[in-house]
Design a protein around this motif. Structure first.
Motif, short mmCIF file in Angstrom:
data_model
loop_
_atom_site.label_atom_id
_atom_site.label_comp_id
_atom_site.label_asym_id
_atom_site.label_seq_id
_atom_site.Cartn_x
_atom_site.Cartn_y
_atom_site.Cartn_z
N MET A 124 54.92 35.41 43.43
CA MET A 124 54.19 36.62 43.17
C MET A 124 54.28 36.97 41.69
O MET A 124 55.22 36.60 41.01
N THR A 125 53.32 37.71 41.24
CA THR A 125 53.30 38.17 39.87
C THR A 125 53.79 39.61 39.81
O THR A 125 53.33 40.45 40.57
N PHE A 126 54.71 39.86 38.92
CA PHE A 126 55.24 41.20 38.74
C PHE A 126 54.57 41.85 37.54
O PHE A 126 54.31 41.17 36.54
N PHE A 127 54.28 43.13 37.64
CA PHE A 127 53.76 43.86 36.51
C PHE A 127 54.72 45.00 36.20
O PHE A 127 55.36 45.55 37.10
N VAL A 128 54.83 45.32 34.93
CA VAL A 128 55.75 46.37 34.48
C VAL A 128 54.99 47.69 34.44
O VAL A 128 53.88 47.76 33.92
N ARG A 129 55.61 48.71 35.02
CA ARG A 129 55.01 50.05 35.02
C ARG A 129 56.12 51.09 34.91
O ARG A 129 57.30 50.78 35.09
#
Length: 168
Positions: free
Chosen positions: A1-6
């Motif tokens: 999976m791809t993680f995104f920073v928020r």
């Protein structure tokens, strides 16, 4: 999976607390023992302990999210005064998510969140060689040590590392 920073929100606090508990046990049980790590995580990483950080001025609380789970978190705050020094209080990546670039992405975003800062400082347990290797690989150098990592009376020794930021 791809993680995104928020940016972290109040709804993330329970998941962050769990991530910190899991990560601390995986990282520190062999150093401090599981009982001491459980004690620290109950005190430092409870939802109640984390909540004040969500809206603290001159700080940034980030998570790496894949839409299903959190893979990592980071929290940093500018020191009092002119804001030229930022302290990275936490950067943790869930054990099963390490070596996927999550730590790098969190560190980059934290650095970008403080455009006038000149220095990023952190404390790291000297026995945590994977973390030390990570920070050194990202331009940090040891500048000192402390007998009380995290708070004034923790009794946990740590090395102090700093990195000069391009901005500022």
């Amino acid at each position: 999976m791809t993680f995104f920073v928020r940016t972290a929100g109040t709804a993330d606090l329970e998941a962050i607390s769990q991530l910190l508990g899991e990560t601390w046990h995986a990282t520190y049980d062999h150093i401090y023992g599981a009982e001491r790590v459980s004690e620290i995580t109950r005190s430092w990483h409870s939802v109640e302990a984390l909540r004040p950080r969500i809206n603290r001025l001159n700080s940034e609380f980030l998570v790496a999210d894949d839409g299903t789970r959190l893979g990592g978190m980071a929290y940093a705050a500018a020191t009092a005064g002119d804001g030229k020094m930022v302290v990275l209080h936490q950067l943790y990546v869930r054990p099963g998510c390490q070596r996927q670039g999550i730590g790098r992405d969190l560190l980059t975003e934290i650095s970008d969140c403080f455009p006038t800062a000149r220095t990023l400082r952190l404390e790291v347990e000297e026995a945590n060689t994977p973390a030390i290797d990570f920070y050194r690989a990202h331009g940090f150098a040891q500048t000192g040590s402390t007998a009380n990592c995290g708070c004034a009376d923790s009794g946990i020794p740590a090395a102090v590392y700093e990195k000069t930021l391009a901005a500022g």
